[in-house]
Scaffold this active site. Structure first.
Site, short mmCIF file in Angstrom:
data_model
loop_
_atom_site.label_atom_id
_atom_site.label_comp_id
_atom_site.label_asym_id
_atom_site.label_seq_id
_atom_site.Cartn_x
_atom_site.Cartn_y
_atom_site.Cartn_z
N ASP A 103 0.79 -1.23 0.00
CA ASP A 103 0.00 0.00 0.00
C ASP A 103 0.82 1.29 0.00
O ASP A 103 0.34 2.34 0.44
CB ASP A 103 -0.95 0.00 1.20
N ASP A 163 -6.16 -4.94 -5.89
CA ASP A 163 -5.85 -3.60 -5.38
C ASP A 163 -4.40 -3.20 -5.60
O ASP A 163 -4.09 -2.00 -5.60
CB ASP A 163 -6.12 -3.53 -3.87
#
Length: 206
Positions: A103, A163
């Site tokens: 992330d 993602d």
């Protein structure tokens, strides 16, 4: 039964857009006392996102709001708060505080790349490049993907998710910024792996 209106809705006006943005900016302003020196929790508690340390994957969203508020309003209070956040993000990546996951784009694009692009914040640039370095460390040459989470080399944690694609812009930026093609090359390889393995014939994803 109510008749369905045949009148086409009118497009939103520039004045309406500005009014909506003004409201959003004031909401950000109301949050400055709580969050100038803190991150927001990833989820709400009694309808409030409490202040926490900068160690969650969602921490980049708040400084992103600060930079957007600064862009719209030109108010230096938002710039100053956002640059305080940049120092927190630099500290986090230098000390590898909860950064061993995919992330990095969520964290460092809205906070530190924005700081570099908008006000030339050198610490923002440095932090974002370090975040890109951390992200490519998770590249798995055999599977040709960036591992999402978990310990590298552990079979049951050897995976990516859809993602991961949202973090690739950090790598493209790093290649443009540094002139080093390695970031872009890894991003392209990961994207190709995702297209080959995660997209169904109807264009939905696994």
């Amino acid at each position: 039964m109510n008749a369905v209106s045949s009148v086409a809705p009118q497009p939103i006006t520039d004045e309406e857009v500005k009014a909506a943005l003004d409201i959003a900016v004031e909401q950000v302003r109301r949050n400055l006392p709580e969050f100038t020196h803190a991150a927001q929790n990833h989820s709400s508690i009694k309808n409030f996102y409490p202040p926490v340390a900068n160690d969650q994957w969602t921490a980049g969203f708040w400084p992103g709001e600060l930079w957007l508020a600064f862009e719209h309003s030109g108010d230096a209070a938002f710039r100053d708060a956002a640059q305080i956040q940049v120092q927190s993000f630099l500290h986090r990546i230098v000390n590898r505080i909860e950064t061993d996951h995919h992330d990095m784009g969520f964290l460092y694009s809205p906070s530190c790349i924005a700081a570099w692009k908008l006000v030339g914040d050198e610490d923002g640039r440095r932090a974002a490049i370090l975040a890109a370095d951390q992200l490519i460390e998770r590249f798995q040459p055999i599977g040709q993907f960036i591992q999402a989470w978990g310990r590298k080399g552990v079979a049951e944690e050897y995976r990516y998710i859809i993602d991961c694609l949202l973090n690739l812009p950090l790598l493209y930026w790093a290649s443009r910024e540094t002139g080093d093609p390695k970031y872009r090359e890894i991003a392209l390889i990961h994207a190709r792996t995702t297209l080959a393995n995660s997209v169904r014939p109807d264009d939905s994803t696994y």
